[in-house]
Each structure stands twice: as C-alpha cells, then as structure tokens.
Design a protein around this motif. Structure first.
Motif, PDB file in Angstrom:
ATOM      1  N   ASN A 228      -6.728  -7.417  -6.997  1.00  0.00           N
ATOM      2  CA  ASN A 228      -6.481  -6.500  -8.139  1.00  0.00           C
ATOM      3  C   ASN A 228      -7.124  -5.037  -8.078  1.00  0.00           C
ATOM      4  O   ASN A 228      -6.817  -4.212  -8.812  1.00  0.00           O
ATOM      5  CB  ASN A 228      -6.528  -7.280  -9.429  1.00  0.00           C
ATOM      6  N   SER A 229      -8.461  -5.148  -7.449  1.00  0.00           N
ATOM      7  CA  SER A 229      -9.164  -3.799  -7.466  1.00  0.00           C
ATOM      8  C   SER A 229      -8.471  -2.759  -6.569  1.00  0.00           C
ATOM      9  O   SER A 229      -8.931  -1.418  -6.477  1.00  0.00           O
ATOM     10  CB  SER A 229     -10.687  -4.191  -7.134  1.00  0.00           C
ATOM     11  N   GLU A 230      -7.513  -3.180  -5.685  1.00  0.00           N
ATOM     12  CA  GLU A 230      -7.021  -2.306  -4.754  1.00  0.00           C
ATOM     13  C   GLU A 230      -6.038  -1.509  -5.423  1.00  0.00           C
ATOM     14  O   GLU A 230      -5.210  -1.953  -6.400  1.00  0.00           O
ATOM     15  CB  GLU A 230      -6.431  -3.068  -3.409  1.00  0.00           C
ATOM     16  N   LEU A 231      -5.845  -0.279  -4.845  1.00  0.00           N
ATOM     17  CA  LEU A 231      -4.956   0.649  -5.529  1.00  0.00           C
ATOM     18  C   LEU A 231      -3.556   0.017  -5.542  1.00  0.00           C
ATOM     19  O   LEU A 231      -2.625   0.041  -6.441  1.00  0.00           O
ATOM     20  CB  LEU A 231      -5.032   2.061  -5.077  1.00  0.00           C
ATOM     21  N   ASP A 232      -3.086  -0.214  -4.544  1.00  0.00           N
ATOM     22  CA  ASP A 232      -1.708  -0.711  -4.365  1.00  0.00           C
ATOM     23  C   ASP A 232      -1.870  -2.221  -3.696  1.00  0.00           C
ATOM     24  O   ASP A 232      -2.079  -2.539  -2.590  1.00  0.00           O
ATOM     25  CB  ASP A 232      -0.943   0.148  -3.197  1.00  0.00           C
ATOM     26  N   PRO A 233      -1.766  -3.285  -4.514  1.00  0.00           N
ATOM     27  CA  PRO A 233      -2.031  -4.611  -4.133  1.00  0.00           C
ATOM     28  C   PRO A 233      -0.677  -5.157  -3.585  1.00  0.00           C
ATOM     29  O   PRO A 233      -1.176  -6.550  -2.931  1.00  0.00           O
ATOM     30  CB  PRO A 233      -2.175  -5.233  -5.284  1.00  0.00           C
ATOM     31  N   TYR A 234       0.274  -4.697  -3.606  1.00  0.00           N
ATOM     32  CA  TYR A 234       1.578  -5.217  -3.028  1.00  0.00           C
ATOM     33  C   TYR A 234       1.670  -5.711  -1.370  1.00  0.00           C
ATOM     34  O   TYR A 234       1.893  -6.818  -1.233  1.00  0.00           O
ATOM     35  CB  TYR A 234       2.874  -4.358  -3.311  1.00  0.00           C
ATOM     36  N   PRO A 235       0.961  -4.768  -0.625  1.00  0.00           N
ATOM     37  CA  PRO A 235       1.279  -5.191   0.902  1.00  0.00           C
ATOM     38  C   PRO A 235       0.253  -6.258   0.935  1.00  0.00           C
ATOM     39  O   PRO A 235       0.638  -7.471   1.564  1.00  0.00           O
ATOM     40  CB  PRO A 235       0.486  -3.947   1.626  1.00  0.00           C
TER      41      PRO A 235
ATOM     42  N   LEU B  87       7.921  -0.694  -1.391  1.00  0.00           N
ATOM     43  CA  LEU B  87       8.960  -0.018  -1.968  1.00  0.00           C
ATOM     44  C   LEU B  87       9.301   1.431  -1.633  1.00  0.00           C
ATOM     45  O   LEU B  87       8.062   2.109  -1.533  1.00  0.00           O
ATOM     46  CB  LEU B  87       9.209  -0.108  -3.531  1.00  0.00           C
ATOM     47  N   SER B  88      10.411   1.995  -1.061  1.00  0.00           N
ATOM     48  CA  SER B  88      10.669   3.186  -0.710  1.00  0.00           C
ATOM     49  C   SER B  88      11.752   4.107  -0.933  1.00  0.00           C
ATOM     50  O   SER B  88      12.805   3.219  -1.344  1.00  0.00           O
ATOM     51  CB  SER B  88       9.978   3.499   0.800  1.00  0.00           C
TER      52      SER B  88
ATOM     53  N   SER C 276       9.795 -10.357  -6.761  1.00  0.00           N
ATOM     54  CA  SER C 276       9.472  -9.892  -7.966  1.00  0.00           C
ATOM     55  C   SER C 276       7.908  -9.384  -7.920  1.00  0.00           C
ATOM     56  O   SER C 276       6.975  -9.612  -7.241  1.00  0.00           O
ATOM     57  CB  SER C 276       8.874 -11.212  -9.215  1.00  0.00           C
ATOM     58  N   TYR C 277       7.949  -7.975  -8.754  1.00  0.00           N
ATOM     59  CA  TYR C 277       6.776  -7.248  -8.483  1.00  0.00           C
ATOM     60  C   TYR C 277       6.150  -7.070  -9.734  1.00  0.00           C
ATOM     61  O   TYR C 277       5.097  -6.438  -9.909  1.00  0.00           O
ATOM     62  CB  TYR C 277       6.940  -5.830  -7.960  1.00  0.00           C
TER      63      TYR C 277
END
Length: 386
Positions: A32-39, A46-47, A160-161
């Motif tokens: 959760n501390s990462e700027l973009d946790p999704y990867p 998403l792009s 789900s994101y």
C-alpha cells in the motif's frame, strides 16, 4: 538436518499461500505504500488503446437485493442483469465504474447479503472488463457495509481494482477512498495520463456494536475530513514520482454529490445542460455542508479535473459547471431496476470517452439508455457550462 529445513520451508510456504487465499487484501497491506500497487497485486496496468482512446462506462444505483422475500425483488435484479448484459457488449468499455448503491442493504438478509456482489460482478467477469466501485448510503445498512462489499468484490472479481483506503483515512464506515492510474501505453516506461479518483461519501446506517438487537446508528453522509490530508499527500507523491500534474488528467467519482452542487442546479438550462433534470436537490440529495474541507481539497489539489461524477439522485443526468471552483459536475444515469424511479425516466449508463491521452484534449460524455438510445452529448472542455 537439510531435509528438516526443506520440510519447514515447505510448510512455511503453504501457510503463507493459505493466508493469502483467506484474505485478498493481505498482499495489499504489504504494498500500500507503493505509488502504484496494482502490478504488485498481480493486476495489469490499465492503459489507453493504441488508437489513443479510453472509454469508461458507469453503472450507478443498481440497488440489488430489494424485497428478497417476494417475486418482485428478484425480478428487478434479473432486469438489471439483463441491462448490464445488453450494454457491455454494445459499448465495449475499457473500464467500468459501479458508482454506489450496489445493494439495497436495508432489505437484504445478513446471511446472504455479500452474495449479491457475485451477481453484480458476474457480467463484468464474463466480459473480462476491468472495473472498480464506489459505495453509497444503501450499501451501509444493518446487514451490509462498504467494507464487506469491498472484501467480497476482491474475492470474486479478478479484474476489480477497488481498494481499501490506508488506515485512518475515510472516517466512520468510509473505507473506499483510492485512485487508479491509467497509462499512456502498456509500456513499462510510460507514465500515467489519467488518474481515476474514488471517494467514499458514506451515509446510511451502521449496526450498533456489541448487541444482537436490530438497533442502528446513522453514518455521516459526506466524505470525511481525513481524506483531505491523504489527497494532499498522494498528489505530492505523484508529482515527485511522475512529474508535474499538467501531464495528467483526472476524473473523480463519489456516490452522493458534493454539497456545492445543490446551488448549481438553479442555473441548469435544458439547452446548455441537456439531460433529465427531475430530482430537486436538497437535504439528503447532496452531501452535508461538513464536506467543505474535502470539497476545497478536491478542487484545488487534483489538477486537470475533467469532471466530478455522482449518482444517488435517480432523476438527474445533467452536467454543469460549478463556477466558484471552476469544475464540471455530472450525474450518472440510474442503471438498476431497483431503487426509486418514475415512468419515462428509463435506465441506462453514462459513457465517457477520451480520444487522446493528452490531458488538454477534453473527453466527451453522453447518456446511453438500455435499448440503445443516446442523449445529452456534451464535451467536457473549458467552454462547457460557461
């Protein structure tokens, strides 16, 4: 000894895997501390598509689970699923937003309330479309909470994101504050071109703790002030990691409209602001004046904000500019057959399409009804609503 160490390692890995399966958010707490946790969560970035477009379709106020004790309620859910299954293959969105009141929590039974999420996300799973949710006042009731819905969604919907806010952000019964980055391309070298912000406007009722009675207590119906410092911190981190905010656009979603939108309705004109305007805004139709800290932070810290988008008021589907903060607000379209409505209002979605990842290029938006009719086409540019 080597064999024993190998066995212990195997046991440890099995335990870790079991814990991960038991809690879909166990990984999230680590990243959760990462700027973009999704990867890190195993979800693809998403792009925008190769042609430079990105399309968002918004389903709002689905209100699953009404009157489960008779034939009427399940019939409304079946009709709502039929609508979703008709619209998704037609519109082919790149992303879907479920913008609050997924469930009519005061009607549902506690023993199977979260199972309604399985039905709601079924068409999205089948279509293979990524999505995320906000939650509304009817999603906080004696037999259901925003927190429980988020957990269930994560369990049954791989695309789900939706995320939980960091600890301490969101206030009482408002855990659904997060953002989702959309990148210029699928390349790892690219930076986000668009940030989708999701805020928990809370509302509804909470079961009184430590009691087996049916007693409930009201939940505040505004975005909690704790969200303001989180927005400030997150936007600062984005500037550091991704560069100046001028390079990114933004959309903001919440279920209950900000309080400031009540005054905007008085200047809505059917020619300049097309779309159904059948619900008069007032107490309960917008957030409390206590949302002022959030409103000020939202409209000053999040740059290039193309629009703020809400549901809640089923009879409205217009977009208008709030002139003091110079931001555009849009209502969704009532999507679910559950919830209140009137003859002629119809059911459908709001579409938003970006034709370029360049934040200076304004997106277009319109209402699409279940049978395919479209209306209220507008471009969310600097001239709109002036």
């Amino acid at each position: 000894m080597a064999l024993l160490s190998k066995q212990l390692l195997t046991v440890a890995l099995l335990v870790a895997a079991t814990c991960a399966l038991a809690s879909p958010f166990s990984q999230l707490s680590l990243v959760n501390s990462e700027l973009d946790p999704y990867p890190a969560l195993g979800k693809p970035r998403l792009s925008f598509k190769a042609d430079g477009t990105f399309k968002v379709t918004i389903f709002s106020d689905l209100h699953f689970g009404e009157n489960p004790w008779d034939d009427w309620g399940p019939k409304q859910d079946a009709n709502s699923l039929k609508l979703m299954n008709a619209i998704l293959p037609d519109e082919k969105p790149d992303y879907v937003v479920l913008n609050g009141d997924l469930i009519t929590g005061e009607n549902t039974f506690k023993e199977n309330a979260t199972a309604l999420i399985d039905q709601i996300v079924g068409p999205l799973n089948a279509a293979g479309v990524p999505f995320s949710s906000t939650h509304g006042n009817h999603d906080n009731q004696r037999n259901i909470t925003h927190y429980e819905e988020i957990l269930r969604e994560q369990q049954v919907a791989p695309l789900s994101y939706t995320r939980l806010a960091p600890k301490g952000v969101g206030g009482e019964s408002g855990p659904g504050n997060y953002w989702v980055p959309v990148y210029k391309s699928a390349s790892e070298e690219s930076t986000p071109a668009l940030i989708l912000w999701f805020f928990d406007s809370r509302g509804g009722f909470a079961a009184v703790k430590d009691t087996n009675s049916t007693e409930t207590t009201p939940v505040p119906d505004w975005v909690d002030e704790s969200v303001t410092s989180w927005i400030t911190e997150e936007t600062a981190r984005m500037e550091t990691e991704w560069g100046p905010s001028e390079g990114r656009g933004a959309l903001a979603f919440m279920h209950i409209p900000p309080h400031e939108i009540q005054a905007v309705q008085g200047s809505v004109d059917s020619d300049k602001n097309p779309g159904l305007n059948a619900d008069t805004l007032g107490s309960g139709s917008v957030q409390s004046t206590s949302d002022q800290p959030f409103w000020n932070t939202l409209t000053t810290k999040i740059k290039n904000l193309h629009a703020i988008i809400s549901g809640h008021d089923h009879g409205n589907e217009w977009c208008a500019r709030e002139n003091e903060k110079n931001v555009i607000f849009c209502f969704n379209k009532h999507s679910g057959y559950g919830g209140y409505g009137k003859a002629g209002w119809g059911y459908g979605v709001r579409n938003i399409i970006f034709s370029s990842p360049d934040p200076k290029v304004a997106p277009q938006t319109w209402i699409r009804l279940e049978a395919g009719e479209t209306r209220a086409h507008v471009t969310l540019n600097d001239e709109y609503g002036r």
